[in-house]
Structure formats: structure tokens, C-alpha cells
Design a protein around this motif. Structure first.
Motif, PDB file in Angstrom:
ATOM      1  N   SER A 125      67.639  53.353  46.626  1.00  0.00           N
ATOM      2  CA  SER A 125      68.635  54.246  46.022  1.00  0.00           C
ATOM      3  C   SER A 125      68.677  54.275  44.490  1.00  0.00           C
ATOM      4  O   SER A 125      69.704  54.000  43.880  1.00  0.00           O
ATOM      5  CB  SER A 125      70.037  53.883  46.557  1.00  0.00           C
ATOM      6  N   PRO A 126      67.553  54.626  43.872  1.00  0.00           N
ATOM      7  CA  PRO A 126      67.553  54.758  42.413  1.00  0.00           C
ATOM      8  C   PRO A 126      68.235  56.054  41.995  1.00  0.00           C
ATOM      9  O   PRO A 126      68.663  56.825  42.846  1.00  0.00           O
ATOM     10  CB  PRO A 126      66.065  54.808  42.076  1.00  0.00           C
ATOM     11  N   ASN A 127      68.320  56.264  40.686  1.00  0.00           N
ATOM     12  CA  ASN A 127      68.995  57.462  40.189  1.00  0.00           C
ATOM     13  C   ASN A 127      67.998  58.404  39.537  1.00  0.00           C
ATOM     14  O   ASN A 127      67.146  57.973  38.755  1.00  0.00           O
ATOM     15  CB  ASN A 127      70.086  57.062  39.195  1.00  0.00           C
ATOM     16  N   HIS A 136      66.750  47.838  41.392  1.00  0.00           N
ATOM     17  CA  HIS A 136      66.300  48.683  42.502  1.00  0.00           C
ATOM     18  C   HIS A 136      65.112  48.051  43.217  1.00  0.00           C
ATOM     19  O   HIS A 136      64.950  48.220  44.423  1.00  0.00           O
ATOM     20  CB  HIS A 136      65.927  50.081  42.000  1.00  0.00           C
ATOM     21  N   HIS A 162      69.778  56.500  49.271  1.00  0.00           N
ATOM     22  CA  HIS A 162      70.960  57.211  48.765  1.00  0.00           C
ATOM     23  C   HIS A 162      70.765  57.439  47.257  1.00  0.00           C
ATOM     24  O   HIS A 162      71.444  56.842  46.427  1.00  0.00           O
ATOM     25  CB  HIS A 162      72.177  56.321  49.042  1.00  0.00           C
ATOM     26  N   ASP A 321      80.582  58.135  48.550  1.00  0.00           N
ATOM     27  CA  ASP A 321      80.375  57.069  49.521  1.00  0.00           C
ATOM     28  C   ASP A 321      81.327  57.201  50.705  1.00  0.00           C
ATOM     29  O   ASP A 321      80.956  56.877  51.840  1.00  0.00           O
ATOM     30  CB  ASP A 321      80.485  55.689  48.854  1.00  0.00           C
ATOM     31  N   HIS A 348      83.237  47.821  44.391  1.00  0.00           N
ATOM     32  CA  HIS A 348      83.127  49.215  44.831  1.00  0.00           C
ATOM     33  C   HIS A 348      83.093  49.294  46.357  1.00  0.00           C
ATOM     34  O   HIS A 348      83.816  50.086  46.966  1.00  0.00           O
ATOM     35  CB  HIS A 348      81.881  49.860  44.221  1.00  0.00           C
TER      36      HIS A 348
END
Ligand code: ARG
Length: 587
Positions: A125-127, A136, A162, A321, A348
Motif C-alpha cells: 500500500s504505497p502512495n 512499505h 490499498h 478506511d 489510526h
């Protein structure tokens, strides 16, 4: 607990009832591995805990249990030791039969899960438009290993990437590129991720300094969310650039993932907020919509809210999420959802899990698990950086591991005066380098920080991938030297005599226990430890001085020992494959 231990436990339970009556059904016999191998393999400690209740000496209780205990198929006659421990020593014939049985079993005696479950592993799930960093990398390696183990157990696993592919940052980036490099928004391949990252940085600087630009960027977000064609097209191009770069890393690491990024849940976000409102959880706080949390407070000790819609109407990471969680339960039918991220995101997850529970979105049979991991540190104990202080690009990191392993191999070949083809050298260097990086990560308890050291991870000695790959190749060397086909060794050949044979045999039979513990606790380092211990036990067995001869031994010992060699190699191969590590026949 493995099958043998379970069987013994059951027998002790029955003996308890036979000795003291039906009231004692369900009493835990406290069967544990023996504290000292001198006394046997397992011990039942229940007699000590029943002393008060029965008003008898523990030794007498132990005696009464042993009298009714029926374990002669599995164990030597039980012995009572010390204050009242019941010691159980496995029969050699029993161990031999077990090994003979797993010799024919591709799963090496590991049963598949009785009730396969739909499980989701959310990992990597990197950006988009940002570099994939070492955090990551950890998520990718750990998540993949967990997914492999669950798949092996027969679960129906959905591996989800994700990716962060949505949000205000795109407004900023697109607005900036429109100004300085409009081609990038209309032409595929105009940028590589390095450029993208630096544009992103500049866009952010601009955004922080320039109010007019902030407004332009915001409009761009609105356009994106409204589906304006040119903005959407630009966004898609940017995502593709990043995706291509991520794919390079996944291929190097042999990782399979289904991408379902944040943008996928975009149409569901308003529904999340509406439903929270309907369930009466939503509170307006300074224009933002939020849910107040229990157990989370700010510095002043006041309850903390989880914001699900900002005052400007935008949604955030938590809203997404929440939406994805509902989708995964309702549409994907997941029974366990596992999130693999750095420990820094612990709050979170705890927070949005709590909100989803309060809203009644989590059925009783669904389990949510955040799997946190620690930071990657440099050898100086500080944050992992390049010499010049930049963050390390993953590709460079993996290339470096491979090129160092290449250099090590060349030195070793020279020392051993071996000639090998370029092809062989490259393949061994690649497998060893990549495996070393993966194993170094997986062999740590994931919750602790780990120190990244090429020298340590590539060392042929110690708890490293090269050490285990070497043991595997050494065993294949035995078959080459003796011209033996491991697949054609006779059945029912196992004969255990030497102490090192027994030790290795017992260890080989513990694979099922280790795998089921990883399946539950999701700590792949347990499997690493097991494989490391197994390799050491093998080396003791094969040691010229302490161990036994193999190829030079007489029959029937020779075949039996070859079976032990083969079983060790197959266990290593299977275990390493569950960690995403490939073996080498020669190295
Ligand atoms: N993109 C996030 C990051 O880079 C990780 C996402 C983890 N998964 C999730 N469902 N929140 O930190």
C-alpha cells in the motif's frame, strides 16, 4: 500444539476422569514440552494443581493418573518425577512411523485448516506520486509471508494493495504540473517516479507558500471529484507512472497483489458519513463531522474525535478506511482482515475499528487485526538513510544487496577454485541478495525496530538466508555426490539410533505446530527461528565428529539417513517458500 501433543493431552484428560470421576472432565492436564530433554519430551503438570482440590499429595495424584494412562503406542512407560510431574518420552518406533508417514506427504504432515476462511491481507500500500520507502518494503515482505502461510493453510486469501491514489495531494500536483509541465498530464510515460516525486515536493512547497495556488489546487480537487475529464485523465496518467515503478519492485521481490486503491471507495464515502449520522454517533465539531472516541484523549485529557468529514466537505484517510472495511465485510465476505503497517499507525487502526464497532458494522465472526512493525534503522541506530542523507530508494537497496552478494560469491568461487558460468553467478547472486533482504526483515520480531545491515544479512553464518540456503544446497550436494534420487528412496526406511538423528527427527515433526502458531499470532519470525534451529540440528547430525556418516554408512542406516536428509531439505524448501524465499540447488 502438534498432533502428537494433542493426542497425549486427550489421553491424560481421559486418565484424569478414569481416576477421579466425571467431575474432572475438562480439567486442563497442563501438558507442556519437557523443560529438559533428559526427562523426556513432554510433561503433564496437572497433579500439582489438583493437590488442594483433592486433598492429596501431588505424587499420589500423578500415580493414580499414570495407572489409568494409556499412551503405550506413543510413549515409553510414563515416569513420575520431583513433586509430581508426569514425564513422557516418545517411543523411537513412534517417531520412525511419523517420519515414514510424512515422507510421502507433500505437505510434510501439516494439516490444512479444517474450516478455510476468507481472509484479507492489506499490505504494501504505497502512495501514488511518492516514493515507496523502507516502511512499505517491510509491509510488503511481512504481508506477503503472512498471505503465503494462510494460502498454504487453505484459506481463501485476498491480497489487497490499498494504494494512496486519491486525495487533496492530487489537486496540488495536477495544478502544479499544469503550470510547469502540462505535457505530463496528457502524454503517457512523460515522467518517471523520480521526477514525479520531485514535482510533488515542489508542488507542496508552492502550496504552503502561495494562497492563490492553494485555491487553484482546491478547484482541481473539486474537478477531480466531479469527474472532469481532463483532470481525471491526468490523474490516471500519474497513477500509471507510479504503478509501473511499484511493479518493478514487486517483480524483483516476486510479490502478487491486487490493487484496490483508496479511489475505489470514493463513491462510498458519503454513505459512511450518512450512516454514522443515522446511528447517532456523528457530532459536529468546529465545522467538521466526527465521532468521539473512548480511551483516546488529547493533552488536556479531553476525549478525542475521529474526523470523518472535514469542514470543507472533504473526506480523509479514516473515512476511506471505514468505507473499505464495510466493503470488505459485505462484498468480499472477509472473516479476518489483516492490516500490515508501521506501528506509528496503531492509533489510526484502533480508532476506526472502534468507530466501526460502535456503528455495529462488525459482525461477531469477523476479526480485525492490525499488524504493526517497527522502524528500519541504519547501522548507526538512526533512521535508515543514504550516505548523503537522502531516503533510500527501494530499487537501489535491492540492487545493492544483489551486487554485494555477487561480489561475495565471486570471492568465494575464487577461494574454492571453482569455475561457474556467468548465468549461474547472476542467478545465485540474485536469489541470495533478495532472500537476504527478506529474511533479515522476517527473522526479527516484527514489532521491534530493525537494523539494516548488508554485512549481517549476507553472512553465510548465523540466522540468515544464505546460511539456510547453504544447508539446503549442501543436502542436494549429498544426493549429487552419491548419485541418489531422493524421490526414489524406499518407504518405511527410517531408523533412529544416534542422538543427533533423534534430535533432528523430533524437530522435523514440529513443522505443523510452528505453522499453526504463525497462522494465529501472525509472527513469521517463529518460522524463521524454526528453520534456523532445524538447519543447526541438521549440521550437528551431518557433523563428522558429533554426528553420523551418511553416504559412507552401511545399510539400513544409509537409506534412513538419506531420508532424514531429504526431509530436512524439503522442510527447508517448504518453510522458506512460505517466507517468499526461493532455494538453490547449488550455490
Ligand atoms: N498508504 C498508507 C501509507 O503509506 C498505508 C495504507 C495501509 N492500509 C490501510 N487500509 N490504511 O502509510
Amino acid at each position: 500444539m502438534n498432533a502428537t501433543q494433542e493426542q497425549l493431552k486427550e489421553q491424560v484428560e481421559q486418565a484424569l476422569v478414569a481416576a477421579f470421576g466425571a467431575d474432572f472432565a475438562g480439567v486442563d492436564p497442563i501438558l507442556v514440552p519437557a523443560s529438559n530433554p533428559k526427562f523426556g519430551d513432554y510433561q503433564a503438570n496437572v497433579a500439582l494443581s489438583l493437590s488442594k482440590k483433592l486433598g492429596k499429595q501431588p505424587r499420589a495424584i500423578a500415580g493414580a493418573i499414570v495407572e489409568k494412562l494409556n499412551v503405550s503406542e506413543i510413549c515409553e512407560p510414563p515416569e513420575i518425577a520431583g513433586p509430581g510431574f508426569i514425564n513422557l518420552k516418545l517411543k523411537t518406533a513412534y517417531l520412525e512411523a511419523q517420519l515414514n508417514a510424512i515422507q510421502a506427504d507433500p505437505r510434510l504432515g501439516v494439516p490444512a485448516a479444517k474450516t478455510p476462511k476468507r481472509e484479507i491481507v492489506d499490505f504494501s500500500s504505497p502512495n501514488i506520486a511518492k516514493e515507496m520507502h523502507v516502511g512499505h518494503l517491510r509491509s510488503t515482505i511481512i504481508g506477503d509471508a503472512i498471505a503465503r502461510i494462510l494460502e498454504f493453510q487453505g484459506h481463501d486469501v485476498l491480497r489487497l494493495n490499498h494504494v494512496g491514489d486519491w486525495g487533496t495531494q492530487f489537486g496540488m500536483l495536477i495544478a502544479y504540473l499544469r503550470e510547469v509541465y502540462p505535457d505530463a498530464l496528457t502524454t503517457a510515460n512523460a515522467l518517471d517516479i523520480g521526477d514525479l516525486v520531485s514535482f510533488y515536493r515542489k508542488a507542496k512547497q508552492r502550496f504552503d507558500a502561495d494562497e492563490a495556488f492553494q485555491e487553484t489546487a482546491r478547484q482541481e480537487v473539486v474537478r477531480l471529484q466531479a469527474g472532469a475529464e481532463d483532470t481525471l485523465h491526468a490523474w490516471k496518467l500519474l497513477c500509471e507512472q507510479s504503478r509501473r515503478e511499484f511493479q518493478v519492485i514487486y517483480e524483483l521481490l516476486d510479490i502478487k497483489l491486487t490493487e484496490r486503491g483508496e479511489s475505489f471507495y470514493n463513491p462510498l464515502l458519503s454513505g459512511v458519513v450518512e450512516d454514522l449520522d443515522k446511528s447517532g454517533l456523528l457530532v459536529e465539531n468546529q465545522g467538521a463531522k466526527c465521532v468521539f472516541l473512548e480511551g483516546f484523549t488529547n493533552r488536556e485529557g479531553e476525549p478525542l474525535p475521529l474526523i470523518v468529514q472535514k469542514s470543507d466537505g472533504g473526506y480523509n484517510y479514516a473515512t476511506t478506511d471505514l468505507a473499505s472495511l464495510r466493503y470488505r465485510i459485505q462484498q468480499d465476505q472477509a472473516k479476518r482482515i489483516i492490516y500490515v503497517t508501521d506501528a506509528g499507525q496503531g492509533n489510526h487502526f484502533a480508532q476506526f475499528f472502534q468507530v466501526a464497532r460502535k456503528a455495529g458494522w462488525i459482525p461477531d465472526d469477523v476479526e480485525l487485526v492490525h499488524i504493526p512493525f517497527g522502524l528500519v534503522l541504519g547501522e548507526d541506530g538512526k533512521k535508515f538513510k543514504t550516505r548523503s542523507g537522502d531516503t533510500v530508494r527501494l530499487r537501489d537497496l535491492l540492487d545493492e544487496a544483489v551486487s554485494r552478494s555477487h561480489a561475495d560469491l565471486k570471492t568465494r568461487l575464487q577461494e574454492e577454485e571453482r569455475q561457474e558460468t556467468e548465468e549461474f553467478i547472476n542467478e545465485v547472486a540474485r536469489v541470495v541478495g533478495i532472500s537476504a533482504v527478506k529474511y533479515a526483515d522476517l527473522s526479527q520480531n516484527r514489532t521491534s525496530n530493525y537494523i539494516f545491515s548488508y554485512d549481517k544479512m549476507l553472512d553465510l553464518k548465523g540466522n540468515t538466508a544464505p546460511y539456510m540456503l547453504y544447508v539446503y544446497a549442501r543436502i542436494q550436494g549429498i544426493s549429487r555426490k552419491g548419485d541418489i534420487n531422493f524421490k526414489e528412496l524406499g518407504n518405511n526406511a527410517v531408523l533412529l539410533q544416534h542422538e543427533t538423528e533423534l534430535a533432528l527427527a523430533k524437530y522435523l515433526l514440529q513443522l505443523d505446530e510452528v505453522i499453526s502458531s504463525v497462522e494465529q499470532d501472525l509472527l513469521p519470525n517463529r518460522l524463521c527461528e524454526y528453520l534456523y534451529e532445524l538447519s543447526k540440528k541438521f549440521n550437528q547430525f551431518y557433523d563428522r565428529n558429533q554426528g553420523v556418516q551418511v553416504l559412507e554408512a552401511e545399510e539400513p542406516q544409509r537409506t534412513s539417513r538419506l531420508v532424514l536428509c531429504d526431509l530436512t531439505a524439503r522442510t527447508l524448501k517448504l518453510g522458506l517458500s512460505l517466507l517468499g524465499i526461493q532455494v538453490l540447488e547449488r550455490m
